[in-house]
Scaffold this motif. Sequence first.
Motif, PDB file in Angstrom:
ATOM      1  N   VAL A   1      -3.374  -8.759  -1.840  1.00 21.80           N
ATOM      2  CA  VAL A   1      -4.799  -8.499  -1.650  1.00 21.80           C
ATOM      3  C   VAL A   1      -5.035  -7.019  -1.382  1.00 21.80           C
ATOM      4  O   VAL A   1      -4.186  -6.334  -0.802  1.00 21.80           O
ATOM      5  N   THR A   2      -6.169  -6.548  -1.835  1.00 26.06           N
ATOM      6  CA  THR A   2      -6.605  -5.175  -1.561  1.00 26.06           C
ATOM      7  C   THR A   2      -7.954  -5.243  -0.870  1.00 26.06           C
ATOM      8  O   THR A   2      -8.880  -5.869  -1.403  1.00 26.06           O
ATOM      9  N   ILE A   3      -8.050  -4.632   0.306  1.00 29.55           N
ATOM     10  CA  ILE A   3      -9.279  -4.674   1.090  1.00 29.55           C
ATOM     11  C   ILE A   3      -9.664  -3.274   1.550  1.00 29.55           C
ATOM     12  O   ILE A   3      -8.839  -2.357   1.583  1.00 29.55           O
TER      13      ILE A   3
ATOM     14  N   PHE B   1     -12.090   3.622   5.101  1.00 25.58           N
ATOM     15  CA  PHE B   1     -12.992   4.626   4.537  1.00 25.58           C
ATOM     16  C   PHE B   1     -12.674   6.017   5.062  1.00 25.58           C
ATOM     17  O   PHE B   1     -12.748   7.011   4.349  1.00 25.58           O
ATOM     18  N   MET B   2     -12.312   6.090   6.369  1.00 24.41           N
ATOM     19  CA  MET B   2     -11.956   7.389   6.948  1.00 24.41           C
ATOM     20  C   MET B   2     -10.696   7.954   6.317  1.00 24.41           C
ATOM     21  O   MET B   2     -10.576   9.153   6.108  1.00 24.41           O
ATOM     22  N   ARG B   3      -9.759   7.069   5.999  1.00 28.02           N
ATOM     23  CA  ARG B   3      -8.498   7.532   5.410  1.00 28.02           C
ATOM     24  C   ARG B   3      -8.634   7.799   3.920  1.00 28.02           C
ATOM     25  O   ARG B   3      -7.769   8.422   3.314  1.00 28.02           O
ATOM     26  N   GLY B   4      -9.699   7.258   3.325  1.00 27.55           N
ATOM     27  CA  GLY B   4      -9.900   7.473   1.896  1.00 27.55           C
ATOM     28  C   GLY B   4      -8.989   6.658   1.017  1.00 27.55           C
ATOM     29  O   GLY B   4      -8.776   6.992  -0.155  1.00 27.55           O
ATOM     30  N   SER B   5      -8.409   5.567   1.540  1.00 27.54           N
ATOM     31  CA  SER B   5      -7.558   4.704   0.719  1.00 27.54           C
ATOM     32  C   SER B   5      -7.682   3.275   1.206  1.00 27.54           C
ATOM     33  O   SER B   5      -7.796   3.012   2.405  1.00 27.54           O
ATOM     34  N   ASN B   6      -7.663   2.349   0.272  1.00 26.03           N
ATOM     35  CA  ASN B   6      -7.741   0.934   0.621  1.00 26.03           C
ATOM     36  C   ASN B   6      -6.411   0.451   1.181  1.00 26.03           C
ATOM     37  O   ASN B   6      -5.391   1.140   1.082  1.00 26.03           O
ATOM     38  N   LEU B   7      -6.416  -0.756   1.741  1.00 20.61           N
ATOM     39  CA  LEU B   7      -5.206  -1.371   2.272  1.00 20.61           C
ATOM     40  C   LEU B   7      -4.795  -2.511   1.353  1.00 20.61           C
ATOM     41  O   LEU B   7      -5.605  -3.383   1.034  1.00 20.61           O
ATOM     42  N   THR B   8      -3.551  -2.498   0.896  1.00 23.09           N
ATOM     43  CA  THR B   8      -3.010  -3.575   0.071  1.00 23.09           C
ATOM     44  C   THR B   8      -1.828  -4.207   0.786  1.00 23.09           C
ATOM     45  O   THR B   8      -0.959  -3.496   1.298  1.00 23.09           O
TER      46      THR B   8
ATOM     47  N   ASP C   1       4.777  -1.928  -4.770  1.00 23.28           N
ATOM     48  CA  ASP C   1       5.960  -2.257  -4.025  1.00 23.28           C
ATOM     49  C   ASP C   1       5.538  -2.227  -2.577  1.00 23.28           C
ATOM     50  O   ASP C   1       4.900  -1.283  -2.136  1.00 23.28           O
ATOM     51  N   LYS C   2       5.942  -3.205  -1.882  1.00 18.83           N
ATOM     52  CA  LYS C   2       5.387  -3.348  -0.546  1.00 18.83           C
ATOM     53  C   LYS C   2       5.699  -2.151   0.328  1.00 18.83           C
ATOM     54  O   LYS C   2       4.882  -1.719   1.134  1.00 18.83           O
ATOM     55  N   GLU C   3       6.929  -1.611   0.209  1.00 14.77           N
ATOM     56  CA  GLU C   3       7.286  -0.450   1.019  1.00 14.77           C
ATOM     57  C   GLU C   3       6.302   0.690   0.791  1.00 14.77           C
ATOM     58  O   GLU C   3       5.913   1.386   1.721  1.00 14.77           O
ATOM     59  N   GLU C   4       5.889   0.885  -0.441  1.00 14.86           N
ATOM     60  CA  GLU C   4       4.939   1.949  -0.763  1.00 14.86           C
ATOM     61  C   GLU C   4       3.576   1.655  -0.171  1.00 14.86           C
ATOM     62  O   GLU C   4       2.892   2.547   0.298  1.00 14.86           O
ATOM     63  N   LEU C   5       3.200   0.389  -0.168  1.00 18.88           N
ATOM     64  CA  LEU C   5       1.888   0.039   0.355  1.00 18.88           C
ATOM     65  C   LEU C   5       1.780   0.406   1.825  1.00 18.88           C
ATOM     66  O   LEU C   5       0.781   0.926   2.288  1.00 18.88           O
ATOM     67  N   MET C   6       2.808   0.113   2.602  1.00 18.34           N
ATOM     68  CA  MET C   6       2.744   0.391   4.028  1.00 18.34           C
ATOM     69  C   MET C   6       2.739   1.885   4.323  1.00 18.34           C
ATOM     70  O   MET C   6       2.168   2.333   5.299  1.00 18.34           O
TER      71      MET C   6
ATOM     72  N   GLU D   1       1.118   3.939   2.720  1.00 19.39           N
ATOM     73  CA  GLU D   1      -0.240   4.406   2.501  1.00 19.39           C
ATOM     74  C   GLU D   1      -1.164   4.039   3.650  1.00 19.39           C
ATOM     75  O   GLU D   1      -2.351   4.242   3.596  1.00 19.39           O
ATOM     76  N   ASP D   2      -0.617   3.451   4.744  1.00 19.72           N
ATOM     77  CA  ASP D   2      -1.452   2.971   5.835  1.00 19.72           C
ATOM     78  C   ASP D   2      -0.982   3.579   7.158  1.00 19.72           C
ATOM     79  O   ASP D   2      -0.561   2.872   8.072  1.00 19.72           O
ATOM     80  N   PRO D   3      -1.006   4.922   7.280  1.00 19.46           N
ATOM     81  CA  PRO D   3      -0.391   5.584   8.426  1.00 19.46           C
ATOM     82  C   PRO D   3      -1.049   5.268   9.755  1.00 19.46           C
ATOM     83  O   PRO D   3      -0.424   5.385  10.799  1.00 19.46           O
TER      84      PRO D   3
END
Length: 446
Positions: free
Chosen positions: A104-106, A123-130, A7-12, A14-16
Amino acid sequence: MSENIYDKEELMLEDPIGLSDLMTGTKFTLRSNYQEDDEESELFPELQTGEDGVNLNTEDFISPWNKPFAELIPSMDKIGMNIYKKIVKHPIDNESIVGRRCCVTISYNAFMEHETCPFDSTFMRGSNLTFVTDDEAVLPGVELAVKSMGRKEESQFIIPYKLLYGELGCAPRIKPKADALFVIQLIDFSEAGDEEATEVVSDADKRKYSYMIDKILEVKTNAIYHFRQGEYLKAASAFNRAINRLEMCNLINEAEEIEQRNHLIKLYSNLMTCYNKLDKPKQVCTAFKELGRLTETDRNPKALYQFGKAMMALGDYNAAIAALKKAKRLKPDDPDIATQLRVLDEKHSKHKEMESKLWRKAMGNCEPTFAEKSFEVDEKFKKEVDDLVTSFQNKPKESKVNVPDGLSKDEIDFIKDFVKDFKMKFVISEVHGKKSCYLTKTGRFL
């Protein structure tokens, strides 16, 4: 695209500190080598250990280029909008490139010119960006770069400041007019479709099949996207929208009729899958009935499988068994159908056992019955005994019925247990060396 259908809201969320923050000017918690007063600085200790306190290899974050970008550009290809690209690892499928409305996941590292440490890094955050392309979710330069990539590709991009943070930059991390080097890995992508594709259309055009079909397929793609994300309610809504728009279309020839019917068969089959995921078996049955208008459902293993699951959920085990066995005949090697039949058999056995216990309790008989005992007899024999007892019970004037001789010990024990709840007795007698077997009505429980 496969239909054995995140869900897009969740994806964002994860990108603090990621690209979305940079684009909107959010206050950052990381530091860059750039400072308003040009003071030398280094990465904060928490970045060197990662967000979860795991030690990171600093070599993973060193820029692949610490010279002026002008010296790197000649070895790169221009891909438009003054973005330059150098492929480090080619995609696994050269024919599959990110397009409009793709999820996309990068992973990426982003560097300012002359700086060795990234100002931003997944990599620093330990999570990919979708993110979904064409949703304005990331910086325009990054989206254009990603749209030039294929699955599993890794590339370096020089992106101009106009497509990043503009003339002012974003102090203290981003200098004014700052171009940047992005090292991007495209992990995966899939089409996301557009659920609203059929809405921005005039009423007249909504009736034209040739005009609407591409937009309807966009909605279908969006439904599949939501299904893969586990968003089954959104998926069901999109599938229903596609079905409704498709059935509203006027058809001008037989070819359009055949094509429409084939699309509807797939849409209804997928809708049944969604409703089973949502634990809505009645809606599954409704969709199955609608599917029956379009095709012979007895020849559709996917629909039979979903219908069988729904009937099992509704407690109609006979209908569930019939549907799943038909599906198995059509696809004998399908592991999902075989698994569902095993689950159904277990549930059916437990149901019969519970039903037997309830009957015994109601009749005041606390002895365990055949359902709870283990006898080496096959299902055919059990059915023959059941039919014989039922027929005998429905003939009140008869007090005795013969049973064939030559039974095994397990078969005899099975019959004895079976008839107890029917006020009957199984008798084996021998007169003048002649053996006979029969059932009698006792009028009381034994």
